[in-house]
Design a protein around this motif. Structure first.
Motif, short mmCIF file in Angstrom:
data_model
loop_
_atom_site.label_atom_id
_atom_site.label_comp_id
_atom_site.label_asym_id
_atom_site.label_seq_id
_atom_site.Cartn_x
_atom_site.Cartn_y
_atom_site.Cartn_z
N GLU A 24 0.83 -1.21 0.00
CA GLU A 24 0.00 0.00 0.00
C GLU A 24 0.86 1.26 0.00
OE1 GLU A 24 -2.97 0.17 -0.67
OE2 GLU A 24 -4.21 -1.34 0.30
N ASP A 42 -0.37 4.29 -2.28
CA ASP A 42 -0.94 5.54 -1.79
C ASP A 42 0.10 6.62 -1.55
OD1 ASP A 42 -3.69 5.44 -1.80
OD2 ASP A 42 -3.81 4.29 0.05
N ASP A 59 -8.33 -4.55 8.84
CA ASP A 59 -8.64 -3.17 9.20
C ASP A 59 -7.56 -2.25 8.62
OD1 ASP A 59 -9.03 -0.69 10.41
OD2 ASP A 59 -9.89 -1.62 12.19
N VAL A 60 -7.99 -1.38 7.73
CA VAL A 60 -7.02 -0.53 7.04
C VAL A 60 -6.25 0.34 8.01
CG1 VAL A 60 -8.57 1.38 6.54
CG2 VAL A 60 -6.67 0.93 5.02
N GLU A 61 -6.82 0.62 9.18
CA GLU A 61 -6.11 1.45 10.15
C GLU A 61 -4.79 0.80 10.57
OE1 GLU A 61 -6.35 4.55 11.18
OE2 GLU A 61 -8.01 4.76 9.78
N LEU A 82 -2.34 1.37 7.78
CA LEU A 82 -1.85 2.75 7.79
C LEU A 82 -0.89 2.97 8.97
CD1 LEU A 82 -5.16 4.60 6.83
CD2 LEU A 82 -3.14 4.29 5.39
N ASP A 83 -1.22 2.38 10.11
CA ASP A 83 -0.33 2.50 11.27
C ASP A 83 1.07 2.03 10.91
OD1 ASP A 83 -2.15 3.50 13.01
OD2 ASP A 83 -2.62 1.59 13.99
N PHE A 90 2.83 4.48 8.47
CA PHE A 90 3.29 5.74 9.06
C PHE A 90 4.39 5.53 10.07
CE2 PHE A 90 -1.23 7.08 8.01
CZ PHE A 90 -0.85 7.61 6.80
N ARG A 91 4.44 4.30 10.66
CA ARG A 91 5.51 4.02 11.59
C ARG A 91 6.82 3.78 10.84
NH1 ARG A 91 2.69 0.62 14.57
NH2 ARG A 91 3.38 -1.12 13.29
N SER A 92 6.71 3.14 9.68
CA SER A 92 7.92 2.70 8.97
C SER A 92 8.51 3.74 8.04
CB SER A 92 7.61 1.46 8.14
OG SER A 92 6.88 0.53 8.86
#
Lengths: 425, 623
Positions: free
Chosen positions: A169, A173, A409-411, A414-415, A418-420
């Motif tokens: 992803e 994105d 769960d897409v969250e 995304l977590d 954004f962490r990586s």
């Protein structure tokens, strides 16, 4: 508000002790209505329980677990009664008379534990298996599941699949950002790893089922080869009718045994022979089918040169000569008991080998999920598969595993992104 | 003074407000659009760009429903790029740099030309409510009343914004918090919760102080991809390139040394910022292994003297900002026109809304845009359209319209907001759309324009063009499906494919990786008459046709669950076996369907079964 429920937690019938468990906001009021005083949390108190007319019901040991620190996460009171049927019935009637609680439905305590997040779904499964466990090996296996080993395993897959989806992803994105160009090798490694695990788990499924439902041993052979006698010898019971008229056993008889802590089911089948008797012929057909499905077959013969039904047998199956007390040679005797101990050891050894491969998953539903998930993940191996389709396959695999590992769960994806990665131009 | 007779009054003329007012007008409602000043209409308050991944999809969907954003962006675009051009069609997103002035002027013209739409300049201080506490208009600061059957609030950060530059802070947001106090109180008390978010902006630089020759250049696509299905030909405005430069060790050193002076790191801000748009302070602290970050240098317009250095938003003091900016290649002599700042603001927990964007505790009041916790012009515009549409329908007593997750990104956006709430400024990504393969930017019109026409959103000019396009697609689709290619011909169209494969239809051939439309036309000239564009779109469709069956199954399962409505007054505490936490979440989101309930975090299949069993039992009892 949640209703208060109660039920007899121990087996019905005469026993040294009977425990009634009450769970819910009215647990303590029920105790008070019976004239008891609530002990401090996690401790006990001896109380005289009385019914509505102040008649004494029993001297009971009362335990109290406060809300937030009990099996169901609700207030729980346990009444340890003297195990008489009359006392238990009288106390149940007295609790119902208070109008503060109702009888629990089957599994309702566990369901509350699940709903209040004291247990997860896999732990509930483990618990139900543990309660049903008849033997030591079954108990250990259930304990592994209940202890969360299954959850841990599943959580590991979840992390890997989420990570793989996140890497893909990120290239979709956040294509404009400083995200890695080629995530393929890492994604491949993660997915192959999970595919391997899922495969192993679904392969070990049969053995896990064996553990839960018992290891089936089918006794087969010509009529009067001594199958029923062996069964009786093995179990010391008269479960199977033994007579000297060939073809007596028309139905399949099943006896449960405990060998080395494993539940073993011995199946006595109709003798394998060609017959004109319609009823017996049905019995023979059923015997063959059932024998084929069993985990192990023991072919019994009394002749010196056996003629085993090779279409039924597999490599591990045993071929054993019977009636050695009469006919001599090596084998077993149901009369003297010769060779029986060795045979039991052999059965135990085969069962143990199978059980060692047992996976943590033992339910049919789980197996179907595992296999469908593998199929979805294998799609990602196709050459030139667009990345958005790869993600769709991973998402699909997670959906198959959703009962076990929770939904996609897409969250979480995304977590991970954004962490990586440093996103944000 | 009283102004009577409006069906809908829209407060705020940003991106949500404009689409709301225009949608209501298209439905035939009489609309008042209240704004401080006509000059504020369609102002782009943040970066000068529209579209992108997920966001571009939203703009296409607004366009498919005859909204204005796409057309105005096309007319004011100064650089067009299709993102993810090399990836599959489902994840390509149109994006454009926009000239702020052209956009504002273009949107103002749309508003002025709309039927039955009156712009009222003024400041809203309160809601007018009827005896049953339903909204019936708004009160302006000069004491005048605007009377309307329904109200749409698109008031951005009006619940109290604070701007931080270093340790300086002052009230921000366009509405003075004090004068609109009563309105703010009504919203606060009606909302389930009010949360605090933050966002940052970079310092704006003077264009002519940048050494453009010293930095990289990013031109637009040779052939622009427009947003609107109606735009054709060449761009309206002149086209420019953006610059690309990078931060370096020196920049990071300056930032690290002055972290204590940053509002964000000095503990002056407690709002939650977007993880996908971190400040330069955040980037330096959290990604210590990176010694350089990209900076896109985006001109704000053709005539504008300002550039927007995208990637270095900050809340450091102004004097530090100039230091770190000048450490960056190309910015050595840059002058800051306006320092960067962080803004903190309150938002309404969007779980206070239903899927028509109705504010559940005040009848006839709709909320759209940034006040609902979203960020971005596109997210705002999409919500505005839905709120305006539903406000207009409600004003004439017709039931509301909801969009499903399988209809488009608009459905995904609203469902995410009202079901799950937000924990950071909500931005659209393609990964949020589980039916991504079929919800493409290229087919937004096929997905939505028919429906938009049915509900009166789509006017004649678009409808005529769309109907013609639909015919072209269906004729070409049959032609492609009935043209059979032998193995030899297949390998001519798909270079590199082995020659001894099976025969296939032209449609199937186009679904193969590497298939070339030009080669297909060369071998089968009769297909050429359908036009490249039409065949190109059919190829996008063909690529995913194999996966569509699976997605269709998922969608029908979703539709089944969406059809199971939950009673509005369902008392979740009466359902035994639901945990307190889950009860709390369900009470907050008040899901309208069982499918929506299942998307709430923590709601397990077992919980859904319990809810279902309870509602079934309830229906029986009341029957």
């Amino acid at each position: 508000m949640e209703e208060t429920i109660f039920a007899l937690a121990t087996a019905r019938g005469k026993a040294g002790l009977a425990v009634i468990r009450i769970s819910g906001p009215n647990a303590v009021p029920v105790l008070s209505a019976l004239g008891g005083k609530v002990p401090a949390p996690r401790s006990s108190r001896l109380c005289v329980l009385r019914d509505g007319t102040r008649g004494v019901l029993d001297h009971a040991l009362v335990l109290y677990f406060a809300e937030g620190a009990s099996f169901t996460d609700e207030d729980v009171v346990e009444l340890h009664l003297h195990g008489s049927i009359a006392i238990v019935q009288a106390v149940i009637a007295a609790i119902l008379d208070t109008g503060l609680a109702r009888m629990a439905g089957p599994g309702e305590f566990t369901r509350r534990a699940l709903m209040n997040e004291r247990l997860d779904l896999t732990q509930v499964q483990g618990l139900s298996d543990m309660i049903d466990a008849e033997t030591e090996v079954q108990r250990r296996h259930a304990l592994r599941v209940f202890g969360g080993e299954m959850s841990e395993q599943v959580a590991e897959w979840r992390v890997k699949l989420i990570r793989a989806a996140a890497l893909l992803e990120a290239t979709i994105d956040f294509a404009e950002e400083d995200t890695p160009e080629d995530v393929e090798p890492e994604v491949r490694a993660l997915l192959e790893n999970v595919i391997g695990d899922l495969r192993r788990a679904s392969k070990g499924f049969g053995a896990a089922r064996t553990l839960r439902d018992g290891f089936e041993v089918a006794l087969i052979g010509a009529p009067n080869a001594g199958k029923s006698s062996l069964l009786n010898r093995l179990t010391g019971s008269d479960a199977a009718i033994v007579s000297k008229v060939a073809g007596t056993t028309r139905d399949i008889i099943e006896v449960r045994m405990n060998i080395d802590g494993m539940l073993i089911l011995i199946l006595d089948t109709a003798g394998l022979r060609h017959t004109e008797d319609e009823v017996e012929s049905i019995g023979v057909t059923r015997a063959r089918a059932r024998a084929k499905d069993a985990d192990l077959r023991i072919f019994l013969h009394e002749e010196e040169v056996p003629e085993p039904p090779f279409d039924l047998l597999t490599e591990e199956d045993l071929i054993v000569r019977t009636k050695v007390d009469v006919r001599g040679g090596s084998g077993i005797s149901n009369v003297t008991g010769e060779g029986i101990e060795e045979l039991v050891e052999k059965i135990g050894a085969v069962a143990e080998r199978r059980v060692d491969a047992a996976s943590l998953f033992s339910r049919e539903r789980d197996r179907a999920s595992l296999e469908n998930a593998v199929l979805s993940l294998e799609e990602t191996r196709l050459m030139d598969l667009p990345v958005e389709v790869q993600v769709a396959s991973i998402r699909n695999a997670v959906m198959h595993l959703a009962d076990i590992i929770g939904a996609f769960d897409v969250e979480f994806v995304l977590d991970d992104i954004f962490r990586s990665f440093c996103i944000g131009k | 003074m009283k102004q009577f007779g409006f069906d809908v009054v829209v407060v705020g003329a940003g991106h949500a407000g404009c689409e709301a007012a225009l949608a209501a007008s298209r439905l035939g409602a009489s609309v008042a659009l209240v704004t401080f000043s006509r000059n504020d209409i369609g102002t782009m308050s943040c970066n000068p760009a529209i579209g992108g991944l997920g966001k571009g999809h939203l703009v296409r969907e607004i366009d498919a429903l005859d909204g204005a954003m796409a057309r105005v962006a096309d007319a004011s675009g100064i650089q067009f790029r299709l993102l993810n051009r090399r990836k599959g069609p489902a994840v390509r997103g149109p994006r454009a740099q926009i000239d702020r002035d052209l956009y504002r002027v273009g949107m103002t013209r749309e508003i002025e030309n709309a039927l039955n739409l009156r712009v009222i300049e003024g400041e809203v201080v309160d809601l007018l409510v009827s005896s049953n506490e339903a909204a019936r208009g708004v009160l302006l600061s000069d004491g005048s009343e605007v009377d309307a059957k329904t109200v749409v609030l698109t008031v951005g950060t009006f619940l109290g914004g604070v701007i931080h530059i270093g340790n300086e802070r002052h009230a921000g947001g366009r509405m003075g918090a004090r004068s609109a106090k009563k309105l703010a109180e009504r919203i606060r008390s009606g909302a389930f919760a009010v949360g605090r978010l933050k966002t940052g902006t970079p310092p704006r630089l003077h264009r002519n102080t940048i050494n453009w020759a010293g930095i990289g250049s990013q031109p637009g696509d040779e052939q622009p991809t427009f947003f609107s299905f109606l735009t054709r030909g060449q761009p309206n405005a002149a086209q420019i390139s953006c610059g690309i430069t990078h931060t370096n060790g020196k920049t990071h050193e300056i930032i690290r040394e002055n972290l204590h002076q940053s509002a964000m790191y000095g503990g002056m801000i407690d709002g939650i910022g977007p993880r996908y748009c971190p400040s330069i302070e955040d980037k330096v602290v959290r990604f210590t292994e990176k010694d350089s970050h990209q900076v896109f240098v985006e001109p704000e317009g053709l005539k504008s003297d300002l550039v927007y250095p995208n990637g270095i938003s900050t809340s450091l003091p102004a004097d530090i900002q100039i230091d770190y900016v000048r450490s960056i290649a190309g910015f050595e002599r840059a002058k800051i026109a306006q320092p960067g700042y962080a803004i903190e603001y309150d938002y309404v927990d969007p779980r206070s809304l239903d899927r028509t964007l109705l504010f559940r505790s005040i009848p006839n009041l709709y909320l759209a845009g940034q006040i609902n916790g979203t960020t971005g012009y596109e997210e705002a515009g999409a919500q505005g359209l839905v709120a305006g549409l539903n406000a207009a329908r409600a004003s004439s007593g017709v039931a509301g319209i909801t969009f499903s997750r399988s209809d488009g990104y608009i459905g995904v956006l609203i469902d995410d907001l009202v079901t799950r709430g937000v924990s950071e400024p909500y931005r659209m990504f393609t990964s949020r759309a589980e039916y991504r393969l079929t919800l493409r930017a290229d087919n937004a019109d096929s997905r939505l324009t028919d429906f938009g026409r049915q509900i009166g959103l789509v006017k004649d000019p678009r409808w005529k063009k769309f109907a013609a396009k639909k015919d072209r697609l269906s004729t070409a689709r049959s032609a492609l499906k009935s043209t059979k290619l032998g193995p030899q011909a297949v390998s001519a169209v798909v270079p590199g494919l082995r020659i001894n494969g099976p025969s296939r239809s032209a449609y199937d051939v186009l679904s193969l990786a590497g298939a070339e439309i030009a080669e297909l036309f060369a071998s089968y000239p009769h297909l050429k008459s359908h036009g490249y564009e039409t065949v190109d779109q059919l190829q996008n469709e063909a690529v995913y046709s194999m996966y569509e069956a699976r997605q269709d199954r998922e969608i029908s399962a979703l539709e089944r669950d969406e059809a199971i409505l939950l009673p509005k007054d369902l008392d979740y505490r009466k359902i035994g076996s639901l945990s307190k936490e889950v009860c709390g979440k369900l009470e907050l989101a008040r899901p309208e369907t069982i499918a929506q309930a299942g998307r709430i975090e923590g709601v397990t299949p077992a919980a859904l079964t319990a809810i279902l069993a309870h509602t079934r039992g309830r229906a029986k009892r009341s029957a």
